[in-house]
Motif scaffolding. Sequence first.
Motif, PDB file in Angstrom:
ATOM      1  N   LEU A 189       0.671  -1.210  -0.104  1.00  0.00           N
ATOM      2  CA  LEU A 189       0.093   0.013   0.031  1.00  0.00           C
ATOM      3  C   LEU A 189       1.165   1.229   0.122  1.00  0.00           C
ATOM      4  CD1 LEU A 189      -2.628  -0.974   2.632  1.00  0.00           C
ATOM      5  CD2 LEU A 189      -3.007  -0.312  -0.008  1.00  0.00           C
ATOM      6  N   ILE A 190       1.973   1.333   0.609  1.00  0.00           N
ATOM      7  CA  ILE A 190       2.731   2.401   0.800  1.00  0.00           C
ATOM      8  C   ILE A 190       3.595   2.687  -0.244  1.00  0.00           C
ATOM      9  CG2 ILE A 190       4.763   3.224   2.005  1.00  0.00           C
ATOM     10  CD1 ILE A 190       3.879   1.989   4.400  1.00  0.00           C
ATOM     11  N   LEU A 191       4.176   1.709  -0.968  1.00  0.00           N
ATOM     12  CA  LEU A 191       4.587   1.849  -2.285  1.00  0.00           C
ATOM     13  C   LEU A 191       3.557   2.251  -3.386  1.00  0.00           C
ATOM     14  CD1 LEU A 191       6.988  -1.387  -2.055  1.00  0.00           C
ATOM     15  CD2 LEU A 191       7.681   1.135  -1.815  1.00  0.00           C
ATOM     16  N   SER A 192       2.569   1.587  -3.372  1.00  0.00           N
ATOM     17  CA  SER A 192       1.558   2.097  -4.326  1.00  0.00           C
ATOM     18  C   SER A 192       1.149   3.432  -4.253  1.00  0.00           C
ATOM     19  CB  SER A 192       0.202   1.209  -4.113  1.00  0.00           C
ATOM     20  OG  SER A 192       0.599  -0.189  -4.363  1.00  0.00           O
ATOM     21  N   VAL A 193       0.738   4.289  -2.957  1.00  0.00           N
ATOM     22  CA  VAL A 193       0.633   5.555  -2.543  1.00  0.00           C
ATOM     23  C   VAL A 193       1.787   6.356  -3.311  1.00  0.00           C
ATOM     24  CG1 VAL A 193       0.363   7.278  -0.956  1.00  0.00           C
ATOM     25  CG2 VAL A 193      -0.929   5.133  -0.716  1.00  0.00           C
ATOM     26  N   LEU A 194       2.910   5.820  -2.685  1.00  0.00           N
ATOM     27  CA  LEU A 194       4.164   6.832  -3.305  1.00  0.00           C
ATOM     28  C   LEU A 194       3.983   6.797  -5.137  1.00  0.00           C
ATOM     29  CD1 LEU A 194       7.098   5.570  -1.261  1.00  0.00           C
ATOM     30  CD2 LEU A 194       6.230   7.886  -1.322  1.00  0.00           C
ATOM     31  N   ALA A 195       3.862   5.701  -5.705  1.00  0.00           N
ATOM     32  CA  ALA A 195       3.555   5.668  -7.028  1.00  0.00           C
ATOM     33  C   ALA A 195       2.454   6.355  -7.559  1.00  0.00           C
ATOM     34  CB  ALA A 195       3.270   4.146  -7.518  1.00  0.00           C
ATOM     35  N   MET A 196       1.354   6.770  -6.728  1.00  0.00           N
ATOM     36  CA  MET A 196       0.307   7.260  -7.337  1.00  0.00           C
ATOM     37  C   MET A 196       0.615   8.810  -7.400  1.00  0.00           C
ATOM     38  SD  MET A 196      -3.439   5.981  -5.807  1.00  0.00           S
ATOM     39  CE  MET A 196      -2.918   5.072  -4.434  1.00  0.00           C
ATOM     40  N   ALA A 197       1.563   9.124  -6.233  1.00  0.00           N
ATOM     41  CA  ALA A 197       1.823  10.501  -5.930  1.00  0.00           C
ATOM     42  C   ALA A 197       2.893  11.121  -7.179  1.00  0.00           C
ATOM     43  CB  ALA A 197       2.549  10.941  -4.726  1.00  0.00           C
ATOM     44  N   ARG A 198       3.595   9.921  -7.743  1.00  0.00           N
ATOM     45  CA  ARG A 198       4.729  10.483  -8.752  1.00  0.00           C
ATOM     46  C   ARG A 198       4.265   9.832 -10.133  1.00  0.00           C
ATOM     47  NH1 ARG A 198       9.193   7.534  -4.791  1.00  0.00           N
ATOM     48  NH2 ARG A 198       9.343   9.076  -3.223  1.00  0.00           N
ATOM     49  N   ARG A 199       3.077   9.478 -10.167  1.00  0.00           N
ATOM     50  CA  ARG A 199       2.510   8.906 -11.304  1.00  0.00           C
ATOM     51  C   ARG A 199       2.975   9.818 -12.735  1.00  0.00           C
ATOM     52  NH1 ARG A 199      -1.848   9.004 -14.857  1.00  0.00           N
ATOM     53  NH2 ARG A 199      -2.180   6.905 -16.001  1.00  0.00           N
ATOM     54  N   GLU A 200       2.749  10.968 -12.754  1.00  0.00           N
ATOM     55  CA  GLU A 200       2.741  11.795 -13.977  1.00  0.00           C
ATOM     56  C   GLU A 200       4.216  11.856 -14.169  1.00  0.00           C
ATOM     57  OE1 GLU A 200       0.608  12.660 -16.032  1.00  0.00           O
ATOM     58  OE2 GLU A 200      -1.119  11.887 -14.633  1.00  0.00           O
ATOM     59  N   ALA A 201       5.079  12.130 -13.013  1.00  0.00           N
ATOM     60  CA  ALA A 201       6.680  12.165 -13.192  1.00  0.00           C
ATOM     61  C   ALA A 201       7.184  10.833 -13.748  1.00  0.00           C
ATOM     62  CB  ALA A 201       7.209  12.609 -11.878  1.00  0.00           C
ATOM     63  N   ASP A 202       6.751   9.667 -13.305  1.00  0.00           N
ATOM     64  CA  ASP A 202       7.179   8.295 -13.521  1.00  0.00           C
ATOM     65  C   ASP A 202       6.902   8.179 -15.190  1.00  0.00           C
ATOM     66  OD1 ASP A 202       8.273   7.832 -11.260  1.00  0.00           O
ATOM     67  OD2 ASP A 202       6.488   6.807 -10.319  1.00  0.00           O
ATOM     68  N   ILE A 203       5.781   8.562 -15.815  1.00  0.00           N
ATOM     69  CA  ILE A 203       5.135   8.513 -17.166  1.00  0.00           C
ATOM     70  C   ILE A 203       6.164   9.340 -17.817  1.00  0.00           C
ATOM     71  CG2 ILE A 203       3.573   9.013 -18.767  1.00  0.00           C
ATOM     72  CD1 ILE A 203       1.380   8.575 -16.763  1.00  0.00           C
ATOM     73  N   LYS A 204       6.613  10.323 -17.469  1.00  0.00           N
ATOM     74  CA  LYS A 204       7.562  11.349 -18.413  1.00  0.00           C
ATOM     75  C   LYS A 204       9.088  10.619 -18.447  1.00  0.00           C
ATOM     76  CE  LYS A 204       5.064  15.529 -17.540  1.00  0.00           C
ATOM     77  NZ  LYS A 204       5.322  16.824 -16.916  1.00  0.00           N
ATOM     78  N   ILE A 205       9.345  10.121 -17.333  1.00  0.00           N
ATOM     79  CA  ILE A 205      10.859   9.526 -17.336  1.00  0.00           C
ATOM     80  C   ILE A 205      10.911   7.901 -17.757  1.00  0.00           C
ATOM     81  CG2 ILE A 205      11.605  11.253 -15.481  1.00  0.00           C
ATOM     82  CD1 ILE A 205      11.303   8.908 -13.367  1.00  0.00           C
ATOM     83  N   GLY A 206       9.713   7.411 -17.796  1.00  0.00           N
ATOM     84  CA  GLY A 206       9.392   5.940 -18.529  1.00  0.00           C
ATOM     85  C   GLY A 206       9.640   5.166 -17.338  1.00  0.00           C
ATOM     86  N   LYS A 207       9.321   5.564 -16.224  1.00  0.00           N
ATOM     87  CA  LYS A 207       9.309   4.411 -15.035  1.00  0.00           C
ATOM     88  C   LYS A 207       8.196   3.839 -15.025  1.00  0.00           C
ATOM     89  CE  LYS A 207      10.804   4.199 -10.113  1.00  0.00           C
ATOM     90  NZ  LYS A 207      11.075   5.041  -8.904  1.00  0.00           N
ATOM     91  N   ARG A 208       7.962   2.182 -14.823  1.00  0.00           N
ATOM     92  CA  ARG A 208       6.719   1.578 -14.810  1.00  0.00           C
ATOM     93  C   ARG A 208       6.530   1.185 -13.496  1.00  0.00           C
ATOM     94  NH1 ARG A 208       4.973  -1.091 -19.478  1.00  0.00           N
ATOM     95  NH2 ARG A 208       4.615  -2.925 -18.240  1.00  0.00           N
ATOM     96  N   THR A 209       5.403   1.828 -12.915  1.00  0.00           N
ATOM     97  CA  THR A 209       4.943   1.316 -11.596  1.00  0.00           C
ATOM     98  C   THR A 209       3.578   0.956 -11.446  1.00  0.00           C
ATOM     99  OG1 THR A 209       4.080   3.359 -10.990  1.00  0.00           O
ATOM    100  CG2 THR A 209       6.095   3.246 -10.647  1.00  0.00           C
TER     101      THR A 209
END
Length: 284
Positions: A189-209
């Motif tokens: 859950l904690i890692l998923s919440v972090l992934a949601m908070a950074r989702r747009e940035a992760d999409i831009k840098i090509g990081k798959r969460t």
Amino acid sequence: MQRVAQLLKATAPLTLTSSLLSVITAVVYDYVCTGTLKVFRSILLIIGVLLLHLGVNLYNDYRDYVTKVDHAYRALNVIHRVNMILDLGVTPSNVKRTSLIMLASATGIGLFLVLYSHALVALILAVAGMATGYLYSLIFRRSGVGEILAGLAVGPGIVVGALDILDNLGVSVVPPLIIGVVNGIYTTLILSVLAMARREADIKIGKRTVAVLLGERGCRTFSLILIGVAATCSIALALYIGSVVPLLTLPVLILAVRSIARLDVKRLFYCRIVHVSMLILSLL
């Protein structure tokens, strides 16, 4: 003194509660079953698991620096925890060296405990855990499955391995395993919440969460399903041991849902500590 405090903060001490709670679950259950506290093995277990967790955290910091993930987060104005290299000026080589020393020390302690206790199951789980931790840093945390694998390793994986070290796999492992699953769910859950908070940035840098793969709505649904599983586990534990104490943890899950809605990782950590601690106390 301020420098020391910053360095301690950079090690993400709150994350250590995940591994520590799993070890404590095994130690408490072994004490309840045998009436004996195996002090020597318990202390070595705690030290070894904490060294392993810290080593993985530091190696992740090193990998985030090398792969420019932290640079990208800062460029995109995404909040990220204190990084020893970028924020505190520790050289990348020192961070990597320290992480490898910690991982090697944890491996040494683990091998000693395995030989001391003739714990074959613990050896298998330790090898799998080390491989998962290493691959998590390189691959899994960017593949969309890292959140789930981390939960399995930190929760039920550590519980079962610790019970084997303590020579207590001969009795029913259902109660500690249930607690380990709940603890692992909080990690996911904690890692998923972090992934949601950074989702747009992760999409831009090509990081798959998990948030990138499922989308924000899908990730929230996934998180709510996990909350439901955690509630079911708490109820099952109450029925299995004949105690109402696990049922008292259900209101904590309401707070956890609110924390997920607000993307409040710190509060979710506190929910984990309260929830899992109460489940452990129910064993006594």
